[in-house]
Motif scaffolding. Structure first.
Motif, PDB file in Angstrom:
ATOM      1  N   THR A 148       6.486   6.234  -0.432  1.00 28.76           N
ATOM      2  CA  THR A 148       6.677   5.594   0.869  1.00 28.76           C
ATOM      3  C   THR A 148       5.635   4.505   1.064  1.00 28.76           C
ATOM      4  O   THR A 148       4.412   4.780   1.003  1.00 28.76           O
ATOM      5  N   ALA A 149       6.081   3.258   1.278  1.00 27.44           N
ATOM      6  CA  ALA A 149       5.153   2.150   1.508  1.00 27.44           C
ATOM      7  C   ALA A 149       4.577   2.255   2.915  1.00 27.44           C
ATOM      8  O   ALA A 149       5.318   2.460   3.886  1.00 27.44           O
ATOM      9  N   ILE A 150       3.276   2.120   3.015  1.00 25.50           N
ATOM     10  CA  ILE A 150       2.607   2.205   4.316  1.00 25.50           C
ATOM     11  C   ILE A 150       2.566   0.851   4.998  1.00 25.50           C
ATOM     12  O   ILE A 150       2.899   0.714   6.171  1.00 25.50           O
ATOM     13  N   THR A 151       2.168  -0.175   4.272  1.00 22.37           N
ATOM     14  CA  THR A 151       2.100  -1.537   4.820  1.00 22.37           C
ATOM     15  C   THR A 151       1.834  -2.505   3.676  1.00 22.37           C
ATOM     16  O   THR A 151       1.740  -2.097   2.509  1.00 22.37           O
ATOM     17  N   GLN A 152       1.698  -3.771   4.019  1.00 24.09           N
ATOM     18  CA  GLN A 152       1.328  -4.804   3.051  1.00 24.09           C
ATOM     19  C   GLN A 152      -0.023  -5.379   3.433  1.00 24.09           C
ATOM     20  O   GLN A 152      -0.365  -5.473   4.617  1.00 24.09           O
ATOM     21  N   GLN A 186      -6.810  10.193   2.652  1.00 22.48           N
ATOM     22  CA  GLN A 186      -7.006   8.991   3.460  1.00 22.48           C
ATOM     23  C   GLN A 186      -6.592   7.769   2.640  1.00 22.48           C
ATOM     24  O   GLN A 186      -6.884   7.689   1.448  1.00 22.48           O
ATOM     25  N   VAL A 187      -5.932   6.855   3.297  1.00 26.60           N
ATOM     26  CA  VAL A 187      -5.485   5.620   2.638  1.00 26.60           C
ATOM     27  C   VAL A 187      -6.442   4.501   3.051  1.00 26.60           C
ATOM     28  O   VAL A 187      -6.593   4.223   4.250  1.00 26.60           O
ATOM     29  N   ILE A 194       0.835  -1.196   0.000  1.00 28.59           N
ATOM     30  CA  ILE A 194       0.000   0.000   0.000  1.00 28.59           C
ATOM     31  C   ILE A 194       0.872   1.250   0.000  1.00 28.59           C
ATOM     32  O   ILE A 194       1.725   1.424   0.882  1.00 28.59           O
ATOM     33  N   PHE A 195       0.635   2.134  -1.000  1.00 24.64           N
ATOM     34  CA  PHE A 195       1.287   3.437  -1.097  1.00 24.64           C
ATOM     35  C   PHE A 195       0.219   4.524  -1.053  1.00 24.64           C
ATOM     36  O   PHE A 195      -0.907   4.313  -1.505  1.00 24.64           O
TER      37      PHE A 195
END
Length: 384
Positions: free
Chosen positions: A201-205, A177-178, A84-85
């Motif tokens: 910047t990667a937020i998470t997977q 918002q992501v 997630i970006f």
């Protein structure tokens, strides 16, 4: 007694001894002849064709398929997975998940500073309200010719443009918002509130891991031997994990020309959530090969030119070269011009020579079982 008389008596005794010796020799010859005559009265052992044969125990050849073992290492991936970006950069104001949480599709994962975007939305709403009021005012005028058609069209266009500006402002605000694109499990957060990040910047997977795909590679030799729908047994390398059943879902469309390998994808059920994407698996399966003759190991003889067996052709022994492929429990799979049902010598190979007549012991007719006694039941020829 005179000297002459003594000589005569001595000659008589010599003649008598010779006669007795001849009689003894004749007696010995007679006994030997009688013995030979008695032996000649018995018929020599013969084979089925009537010639003298060597007793052997035969084996009827059977064909068995040699399985080819294929082993590889596979890597698991989630049925759906994503890194997630953010759509836009800025200051992080909130992170709304923890590692391992299950989130629904559309759930908010993180938020950014959005004061400016909210103002843009408010401004667009005001512009839309003004344009709509003007169009409504034109519609309430009943005096013919007071408002031209061009003025009414311009008012309609202004309303449509204001609506578009409002939607754009709302989309820009939503990008602050992501959200999760699909339902699944999130990984460790890679951002913290207060940090200023960019779109790279990667937020998470995020992984939807109810079902896993295991990708592995197999050699070119087995390309046509495995098909979608085939079942495999996989063993995770992780400690404590049991064998996992998987089904082949797809096969690569091409073979790597350098490594001579092709890709296979299998699917495994992970509803119990015991497995994780990225895990490695030991993949092993057997591919049935060509049927090969199966012979007892005791029937194989080693000579100067290698291994061979004695095949039985028309009641005679024929030497046949073989190549041993595998051995299992006293049996050997060989490559040789043998067909199912052919006979070879299983016991008695030491007495064989090329073209020798053979007498197959187990080929002789079995004795007929005696008729059952009245009142008895027989099973397999044995009275109960």
């Amino acid at each position: 007694m005179t000297r002459y008389a003594k000589g005569a008596a001595r000659n008589d005794r010599v003649k008598e001894a010779k006669v007795r010796c001849n009689i003894f020799r004749m007696a010995i010859v007679f006994v030997i002849g009688a013995a030979l005559g008695a032996c000649g009265g018995e018929e020599a052992p013969t084979n089925r064709e009537g010639g003298a044969g060597t007793n052997v125990i035969p084996h009827r050849v059977e064909l068995q398929r040699l399985s080819e073992r294929v082993e590889a290492v596979g890597t698991a991936r989630a049925q759906q997975q994503a890194t997630i970006f953010p759509e836009t950069g800025g200051e992080v104001t909130g992170v709304f998940f923890e590692a391992g949480d299950f989130v629904e599709a559309g759930a908010i994962l993180a938020a950014f500073e959005d004061a400016e975007e909210r103002l843009d939305v408010a401004r667009a709403r005001v512009a839309l309200k003004e344009a709509q009021q003007l169009l409504d005012r034109y519609g309430r005028i009943d005096v013919e010719g007071a408002v031209s058609e061009s003025q009414i069209d311009a008012a309609r266009t202004a309303v449509e443009a204001a609506q578009i500006e409002l939607r754009l402002a709302e989309e820009t605000l939503a990008d602050r918002q992501v959200r999760a694109p699909f339902a699944g499990y999130v990984g460790i957060p890679q951002i913290d509130p207060g940090a200023r990040i960019g779109t790279d910047t990667a937020i998470t997977q995020l992984d939807a891991r109810t079902r896993l795909f295991i990708d592995f590679e197999a050699p070119e030799q087995v390309f046509n031997m495995i098909q979608p729908g085939d079942r495999l047994s996989l063993q995770p390398f992780a400690a404590g994990q049991q064998h996992v059943e998987a089904v082949v879902r797809s096969i690569g469309a091409r073979i790597d020309p350098q490594r001579r390998l092709f890709q296979i994808r299998a699917e495994a059920n992970n509803e119990a959530d015991r497995l994780r994407p990225g895990m490695s698996f030991r993949v092993g399966f057997d591919i049935p090969g060509d049927p090969l003759p199966s012979v007892p190991e005791a029937a194989i003889v080693w000579g100067g030119d290698g291994a061979y067996v004695w095949a039985v052709k028309d009641g005679r022994a024929t030497q046949m070269a073989v190549t041993i492929v595998s051995r299992t429990a006293g049996q050997a799979l060989v490559r040789a011009p043998l067909q199912a049902g052919d006979l070879i010598v299983a016991e008695g190979v030491q007495k064989m020579r090329e073209g020798a007549l053979v007498d197959l012991l187990d080929a002789r007719p079995e004795r007929a079982a005696p008729p059952p006694v009245p009142g008895q039941t027989t099973v397999g020829g044995a009275a109960l």
